[in-house]
Design a protein around this motif. Structure first.
Motif, PDB file in Angstrom:
ATOM      1  N   ASP A  34     -29.062 -15.869   8.262  1.00  0.00           N
ATOM      2  CA  ASP A  34     -27.755 -15.226   8.210  1.00  0.00           C
ATOM      3  C   ASP A  34     -26.763 -16.058   9.010  1.00  0.00           C
ATOM      4  OD1 ASP A  34     -25.540 -13.622   8.146  1.00  0.00           O
ATOM      5  OD2 ASP A  34     -26.585 -11.803   8.769  1.00  0.00           O
ATOM      6  N   TYR A  35     -26.159 -17.041   8.346  1.00  0.00           N
ATOM      7  CA  TYR A  35     -25.229 -17.924   9.038  1.00  0.00           C
ATOM      8  C   TYR A  35     -24.046 -17.173   9.618  1.00  0.00           C
ATOM      9  CZ  TYR A  35     -21.865 -21.446  10.165  1.00  0.00           C
ATOM     10  OH  TYR A  35     -20.943 -22.197  10.842  1.00  0.00           O
ATOM     11  N   ALA A  36     -23.633 -16.083   8.979  1.00  0.00           N
ATOM     12  CA  ALA A  36     -22.474 -15.329   9.480  1.00  0.00           C
ATOM     13  C   ALA A  36     -22.712 -14.883  10.918  1.00  0.00           C
ATOM     14  CB  ALA A  36     -22.185 -14.132   8.587  1.00  0.00           C
ATOM     15  N   VAL A  37     -23.925 -14.476  11.243  1.00  0.00           N
ATOM     16  CA  VAL A  37     -24.238 -14.060  12.606  1.00  0.00           C
ATOM     17  C   VAL A  37     -24.134 -15.254  13.555  1.00  0.00           C
ATOM     18  CG1 VAL A  37     -26.081 -13.200  14.118  1.00  0.00           C
ATOM     19  CG2 VAL A  37     -25.675 -12.124  11.892  1.00  0.00           C
ATOM     20  N   VAL A  38     -24.720 -16.373  13.164  1.00  0.00           N
ATOM     21  CA  VAL A  38     -24.686 -17.575  14.000  1.00  0.00           C
ATOM     22  C   VAL A  38     -23.247 -18.064  14.166  1.00  0.00           C
ATOM     23  CG1 VAL A  38     -25.454 -19.981  14.187  1.00  0.00           C
ATOM     24  CG2 VAL A  38     -27.017 -18.225  13.333  1.00  0.00           C
ATOM     25  N   GLY A  39     -22.501 -18.115  13.071  1.00  0.00           N
ATOM     26  CA  GLY A  39     -21.109 -18.552  13.140  1.00  0.00           C
ATOM     27  C   GLY A  39     -20.269 -17.673  14.040  1.00  0.00           C
ATOM     28  N   ASP A  40     -20.562 -16.379  14.057  1.00  0.00           N
ATOM     29  CA  ASP A  40     -19.819 -15.462  14.923  1.00  0.00           C
ATOM     30  C   ASP A  40     -20.065 -15.762  16.396  1.00  0.00           C
ATOM     31  OD1 ASP A  40     -18.772 -14.264  12.691  1.00  0.00           O
ATOM     32  OD2 ASP A  40     -20.067 -12.479  12.798  1.00  0.00           O
ATOM     33  N   TRP A  41     -21.230 -16.304  16.734  1.00  0.00           N
ATOM     34  CA  TRP A  41     -21.518 -16.630  18.130  1.00  0.00           C
ATOM     35  C   TRP A  41     -20.524 -17.639  18.694  1.00  0.00           C
ATOM     36  CZ3 TRP A  41     -27.427 -17.754  17.474  1.00  0.00           C
ATOM     37  CH2 TRP A  41     -28.125 -16.555  17.347  1.00  0.00           C
ATOM     38  N   TYR A  42     -20.112 -18.587  17.869  1.00  0.00           N
ATOM     39  CA  TYR A  42     -19.193 -19.603  18.375  1.00  0.00           C
ATOM     40  C   TYR A  42     -17.844 -19.595  17.652  1.00  0.00           C
ATOM     41  CZ  TYR A  42     -21.427 -22.374  14.672  1.00  0.00           C
ATOM     42  OH  TYR A  42     -21.936 -22.815  13.485  1.00  0.00           O
ATOM     43  N   ALA A  43     -17.465 -18.445  17.126  1.00  0.00           N
ATOM     44  CA  ALA A  43     -16.182 -18.318  16.428  1.00  0.00           C
ATOM     45  C   ALA A  43     -15.005 -18.599  17.356  1.00  0.00           C
ATOM     46  CB  ALA A  43     -16.050 -16.932  15.798  1.00  0.00           C
ATOM     47  N   GLU A  44     -15.067 -18.111  18.581  1.00  0.00           N
ATOM     48  CA  GLU A  44     -13.955 -18.345  19.512  1.00  0.00           C
ATOM     49  C   GLU A  44     -13.794 -19.835  19.795  1.00  0.00           C
ATOM     50  OE1 GLU A  44     -12.447 -17.122  23.983  1.00  0.00           O
ATOM     51  OE2 GLU A  44     -13.983 -15.904  23.016  1.00  0.00           O
ATOM     52  N   ALA A  45     -14.891 -20.517  20.037  1.00  0.00           N
ATOM     53  CA  ALA A  45     -14.826 -21.966  20.274  1.00  0.00           C
ATOM     54  C   ALA A  45     -14.333 -22.677  19.021  1.00  0.00           C
ATOM     55  CB  ALA A  45     -16.196 -22.498  20.682  1.00  0.00           C
ATOM     56  N   SER A  46     -14.710 -22.175  17.850  1.00  0.00           N
ATOM     57  CA  SER A  46     -14.251 -22.775  16.595  1.00  0.00           C
ATOM     58  C   SER A  46     -12.739 -22.725  16.482  1.00  0.00           C
ATOM     59  CB  SER A  46     -14.870 -22.053  15.393  1.00  0.00           C
ATOM     60  OG  SER A  46     -16.261 -22.199  15.390  1.00  0.00           O
ATOM     61  N   ARG A  47     -12.156 -21.601  16.872  1.00  0.00           N
ATOM     62  CA  ARG A  47     -10.705 -21.435  16.747  1.00  0.00           C
ATOM     63  C   ARG A  47      -9.923 -22.337  17.710  1.00  0.00           C
ATOM     64  NH1 ARG A  47     -12.688 -16.148  15.691  1.00  0.00           N
ATOM     65  NH2 ARG A  47     -12.439 -15.544  17.866  1.00  0.00           N
ATOM     66  N   ASP A  48     -10.599 -22.949  18.661  1.00  0.00           N
ATOM     67  CA  ASP A  48      -9.928 -23.898  19.561  1.00  0.00           C
ATOM     68  C   ASP A  48      -9.367 -25.099  18.807  1.00  0.00           C
ATOM     69  OD1 ASP A  48     -10.372 -22.306  21.759  1.00  0.00           O
ATOM     70  OD2 ASP A  48     -12.028 -23.508  22.547  1.00  0.00           O
ATOM     71  N   VAL A  49      -9.852 -25.371  17.593  1.00  0.00           N
ATOM     72  CA  VAL A  49      -9.308 -26.488  16.817  1.00  0.00           C
ATOM     73  C   VAL A  49      -7.867 -26.228  16.403  1.00  0.00           C
ATOM     74  CG1 VAL A  49     -11.550 -27.311  15.986  1.00  0.00           C
ATOM     75  CG2 VAL A  49     -10.205 -25.716  14.574  1.00  0.00           C
ATOM     76  N   LEU A  50      -7.389 -25.011  16.585  1.00  0.00           N
ATOM     77  CA  LEU A  50      -6.008 -24.666  16.225  1.00  0.00           C
ATOM     78  C   LEU A  50      -5.033 -24.887  17.371  1.00  0.00           C
ATOM     79  CD1 LEU A  50      -6.744 -21.413  14.188  1.00  0.00           C
ATOM     80  CD2 LEU A  50      -6.246 -23.716  13.311  1.00  0.00           C
ATOM     81  N   VAL A  51      -5.531 -25.447  18.484  1.00  0.00           N
ATOM     82  CA  VAL A  51      -4.695 -25.688  19.659  1.00  0.00           C
ATOM     83  C   VAL A  51      -4.722 -27.184  19.974  1.00  0.00           C
ATOM     84  CG1 VAL A  51      -4.361 -25.134  22.102  1.00  0.00           C
ATOM     85  CG2 VAL A  51      -5.267 -23.392  20.541  1.00  0.00           C
ATOM     86  N   ALA A  52      -3.537 -27.759  20.175  1.00  0.00           N
ATOM     87  CA  ALA A  52      -3.429 -29.191  20.503  1.00  0.00           C
ATOM     88  C   ALA A  52      -3.930 -29.446  21.922  1.00  0.00           C
ATOM     89  CB  ALA A  52      -1.980 -29.643  20.358  1.00  0.00           C
ATOM     90  N   ALA A  53      -4.163 -30.702  22.227  1.00  0.00           N
ATOM     91  CA  ALA A  53      -4.638 -31.089  23.561  1.00  0.00           C
ATOM     92  C   ALA A  53      -3.675 -30.644  24.661  1.00  0.00           C
ATOM     93  CB  ALA A  53      -4.855 -32.595  23.616  1.00  0.00           C
ATOM     94  N   ASP A  54      -2.382 -30.548  24.342  1.00  0.00           N
ATOM     95  CA  ASP A  54      -1.403 -30.121  25.341  1.00  0.00           C
ATOM     96  C   ASP A  54      -1.285 -28.603  25.443  1.00  0.00           C
ATOM     97  OD1 ASP A  54      -0.014 -29.421  23.038  1.00  0.00           O
ATOM     98  OD2 ASP A  54       1.659 -30.804  23.387  1.00  0.00           O
ATOM     99  N   GLY A  55      -2.128 -27.878  24.686  1.00  0.00           N
ATOM    100  CA  GLY A  55      -2.123 -26.428  24.732  1.00  0.00           C
ATOM    101  C   GLY A  55      -1.198 -25.764  23.731  1.00  0.00           C
ATOM    102  N   GLU A  56      -0.424 -26.547  23.025  1.00  0.00           N
ATOM    103  CA  GLU A  56       0.504 -25.994  22.031  1.00  0.00           C
ATOM    104  C   GLU A  56      -0.243 -25.674  20.736  1.00  0.00           C
ATOM    105  OE1 GLU A  56       3.843 -25.251  22.381  1.00  0.00           O
ATOM    106  OE2 GLU A  56       3.374 -25.624  24.495  1.00  0.00           O
ATOM    107  N   PRO A  57       0.181 -24.639  20.015  1.00  0.00           N
ATOM    108  CA  PRO A  57      -0.486 -24.323  18.742  1.00  0.00           C
ATOM    109  C   PRO A  57      -0.227 -25.403  17.691  1.00  0.00           C
ATOM    110  CG  PRO A  57       1.431 -22.910  19.089  1.00  0.00           C
ATOM    111  CD  PRO A  57       1.254 -23.721  20.339  1.00  0.00           C
ATOM    112  N   LEU A  58      -1.245 -25.707  16.912  1.00  0.00           N
ATOM    113  CA  LEU A  58      -1.099 -26.674  15.820  1.00  0.00           C
ATOM    114  C   LEU A  58      -0.544 -26.015  14.562  1.00  0.00           C
ATOM    115  CD1 LEU A  58      -4.422 -28.711  16.120  1.00  0.00           C
ATOM    116  CD2 LEU A  58      -2.116 -29.414  16.775  1.00  0.00           C
ATOM    117  N   VAL A  59      -0.553 -24.691  14.532  1.00  0.00           N
ATOM    118  CA  VAL A  59      -0.152 -23.956  13.346  1.00  0.00           C
ATOM    119  C   VAL A  59       1.088 -23.117  13.636  1.00  0.00           C
ATOM    120  CG1 VAL A  59      -0.852 -22.168  11.708  1.00  0.00           C
ATOM    121  CG2 VAL A  59      -2.513 -23.858  12.498  1.00  0.00           C
TER     122      VAL A  59
END
Length: 184
Positions: A34-59
């Motif tokens: 059940d990948y959905a369960v595993v993916g949920d474990w690191y979903a918050e870390a995954s969403r970090d790709v939406l933030v630039a290195a300077d902390g500004e949102p990329l979106v």
């Protein structure tokens, strides 16, 4: 790259059609468990790709975003909530079905496409291209980097999250390795 079947689901988000396993051998691996369960474990870390290195949102509203190896849609849905025009691509139709359900439940519009990061030629050009714990599995990282670059608009941004080679997932203990299925 198989595009979205417009009859697959009502509403703004549609499921992608299934692709034969012989076209994407990795999809058989990602169907195990059940990948959905595993993916949920690191979903918050995954969403970090939406933030630039300077902390500004990329979106920002109207940003064209491609989420490569989108899995169950955590990054794609977060980007859509921020106003992005989102395309998510993944080799596993079952994960795209979960992503579709989650996007519908969140009330956001995402376009999910069944396909591989090995060929992004059919997904268009985007302002931001993300991959959270996805392209790190590429057999040919240079070729996949070229695909990602080709899907990124001039002046655009690529944001990737990956496990560190010396970290817990980069070199898991032998006892843990015995629990994993054989790789494709």
């Amino acid at each position: 790259m198989a595009d979205v079947d417009p009859t697959a689901a009502a509403g703004p988000t549609r499921a992608a059609p299934a692709l034969p396993d012989e076209e994407h051998p990795a999809s058989a691996f990602w169907r195990r468990g059940d990948y959905a369960v595993v993916g949920d474990w690191y979903a918050e870390a995954s969403r970090d790709v939406l933030v630039a290195a300077d902390g500004e949102p990329l979106v920002t509203p109207g940003t064209r975003l491609l989420d490569v190896a989108c899995g169950t849609g955590s990054v794609a849905i977060a980007a859509a909530r921020a106003g992005a025009e989102v395309v998510g691509v993944d080799v596993t139709p079952e994960m795209l079905a979960v992503a579709t359900e989650r996007a519908l439940a969140a009330g956001v519009e995402c376009r999910f496409v069944a396909g591989s990061f090995e060929d992004l030629s059919g997904v268009g050009v985007h302002d931001v291209v993300t991959s959270a714990f996805g392209v790190m599995f590429a057999d040919d990282p240079v070729a996949v980097a070229a695909q990602v670059a080709g899907a990124t608009a001039p002046g655009g941004t690529v944001s990737v999250a990956a496990w560190h080679g010396d970290g817990a997932f980069g070199r898991p203990p032998r006892a843990l390795l015995d629990l994993f299925p054989a790789p494709p």
